[in-house]
Design an enzyme around this catalytic site. Structure first.
Site, short mmCIF file in Angstrom:
data_model
loop_
_atom_site.label_atom_id
_atom_site.label_comp_id
_atom_site.label_asym_id
_atom_site.label_seq_id
_atom_site.Cartn_x
_atom_site.Cartn_y
_atom_site.Cartn_z
N CYS A 281 -4.81 -3.04 2.99
CA CYS A 281 -4.49 -2.95 4.42
C CYS A 281 -5.67 -3.23 5.35
O CYS A 281 -6.03 -4.36 5.58
CB CYS A 281 -3.84 -1.61 4.74
SG CYS A 281 -3.06 -1.64 6.37
N GLU B 52 0.86 -1.19 0.00
CA GLU B 52 0.00 0.00 0.00
C GLU B 52 0.90 1.25 0.00
O GLU B 52 1.96 1.25 0.63
CB GLU B 52 -0.83 -0.02 1.29
CG GLU B 52 -1.66 1.22 1.57
CD GLU B 52 -2.23 1.24 3.01
OE1 GLU B 52 -1.54 0.76 3.94
OE2 GLU B 52 -3.34 1.74 3.18
N LYS C 258 -9.44 1.95 -1.76
CA LYS C 258 -9.65 1.41 -0.40
C LYS C 258 -10.96 1.89 0.21
O LYS C 258 -11.24 3.09 0.26
CB LYS C 258 -8.48 1.86 0.48
CG LYS C 258 -8.47 1.33 1.90
CD LYS C 258 -7.17 1.79 2.59
CE LYS C 258 -7.01 1.26 3.99
NZ LYS C 258 -5.70 1.69 4.55
N1 CDT Z 1 -2.88 1.41 6.50
C1 CDT Z 1 -3.79 0.84 7.30
O1 CDT Z 1 -4.93 0.65 6.91
N2 CDT Z 1 -3.38 0.51 8.55
C2 CDT Z 1 -4.29 -0.01 9.51
C3 CDT Z 1 -3.93 0.47 10.85
C4 CDT Z 1 -4.99 0.23 11.82
S1 CDT Z 1 -4.78 1.08 13.29
C5 CDT Z 1 -5.44 2.63 12.95
C6 CDT Z 1 -4.34 -1.53 9.52
O2 CDT Z 1 -5.45 -2.06 9.59
O3 CDT Z 1 -3.32 -2.20 9.52
#
Ligand code: CDT
Length: 324
Positions: A168, A46, A123
């Site tokens: 993500c 990402e 996303k």
């Molecule tokens: N980039 C991303 O989506 N990171 C999130 C962090 C979650 S905590 C706010 C993840 O789900 O890994």
């Protein structure tokens, strides 16, 4: 047998002052190695071109737009597309997208082996918050900088199979996997930047974060009988640690390849798309076993609503404790 040799190209940290060209040079290096090893597809993280900028609070539109791509490929990414075309390797990576209308999305694309973009995903599950929150150990401002994706969860016939993408935080939501599963997805490509600690719960560290990551991708792959290729941007970026854990997951839920470190690292696995067939025809034959007449709440309700009233064991809700 329908085999795709997949390279999951984990990237180590990209610091805030590092130009896109430096990240792209590293991506080309990983691509060259993957091509030498026979890969037909290379998957990157990402927001692969820059630092994970949502950790920084910005108010000025021009400053925010600096982190976005107005065209794909653009000047910085063209060398990657050119090399991928020459090597005949399909690629998938994430970037911040700025549309001609000025909208911003956290986007991933998939190309074919001629470096033509065949799929784009924006996303949908944006984590974090909109306003700067001084109570947190660090910021996660994706909700400030991006709109939720407006393309749904599409799949594409490409590379001899049915391909889908998540980004993500999407991996934590079974609904996202299932919408792909209901379109017969055979391989889910998924980049991530996951902080190694919880900004609101100091005790939650990298081991727990990696556990939740693996739990999510293994369950998503197994329950939808699909390959999953999950690729990290990892290591200490701008002083903030991100987990590694780049992994390729078999449709039976087993991890078949996993990165060992937190730097640039290529893991490779020959993925037979026909390995999805057994699960799709047996325990996860959706047409025979699903009961959507009982799933209406999933699309009609967003937040959880427990039943009203109390029983003899009820305690005050945790938020209420200490506020009386
Ligand atoms: N980039 C991303 O989506 N990171 C999130 C962090 C979650 S905590 C706010 C993840 O789900 O890994």
């Amino acid at each position: 047998m329908r085999e795709i040799v997949v390279g999951a190209a984990q990237m180590g940290p990209i610091q805030r002052d590092e130009p896109r060209e430096a990240a792209v040079a590293r991506m080309v290096g990983l691509l060259e190695r993957a091509a030498r090893e026979g890969c037909g597809l290379v998957v990157y993280p990402e927001l692969a071109l820059t630092t994970f900028f949502p950790r920084w609070t910005m108010t000025d539109d021009a400053e925010i737009d600096f982190w976005m791509e107005r065209e794909m490929p653009g000047a910085a990414t063209r060398p990657l597309f050119k090399r991928a075309r020459a090597l005949g390797v399909a690629i998938s990576f994430g970037y911040g997208e700025l549309t001609p209308e000025g909208r911003r999305f956290n986007t991933s694309i998939l190309t074919d082996r001629a470096a033509r973009i065949v799929g784009k995903y924006r996303k949908i599950h944006l984590p974090g918050h909109v306003e700067h929150d001084a109570a947190r150990a660090f910021q996660h401002l994706e909700k400030r900088y991006f709109e939720p994706g407006d393309l749904g969860f599409p799949v594409w016939r490409s590379l001899g199979g049915v391909m889908g993408m998540l980004i993500c935080n999407d991996r934590r939501w079974p609904e996202a996997w299932r919408v792909l599963g209901l379109q017969g997805v055979e391989m889910v490509l998924l980049g991530y930047n996951t902080p190694a600690t919880n900004s609101q719960r100091a005790a939650e560290g990298p081991e727990e974060r990696l556990f939740h990551h693996r739990l999510s991708i293994q369950a998503g792959a197994y329950q939808n009988a699909t390959w999953a290729v999950a690729v990290a941007k990892a290591g200490v970026e701008d002083g903030h640690p991100l987990i590694g854990g780049t992994a390729i997951v078999h449709p039976d839920g087993q991890i078949v390849a996993e990165a060992a470190g937190e730097g640039d690292e290529l893991i490779i696995h020959p993925c037979d798309l026909d390995a999805t067939v057994f699960g799709k025809r047996t325990i996860f034959d959706f047409a025979r076993h699903r009961r959507p007449e009982h799933y209406r709440m999933i699309v009609e309700r967003t937040g959880a609503v427990p039943p009203s009233g109390a029983d003899e064991h009820s305690h005050p809700a945790p938020e209420a404790v200490g506020t009386k």
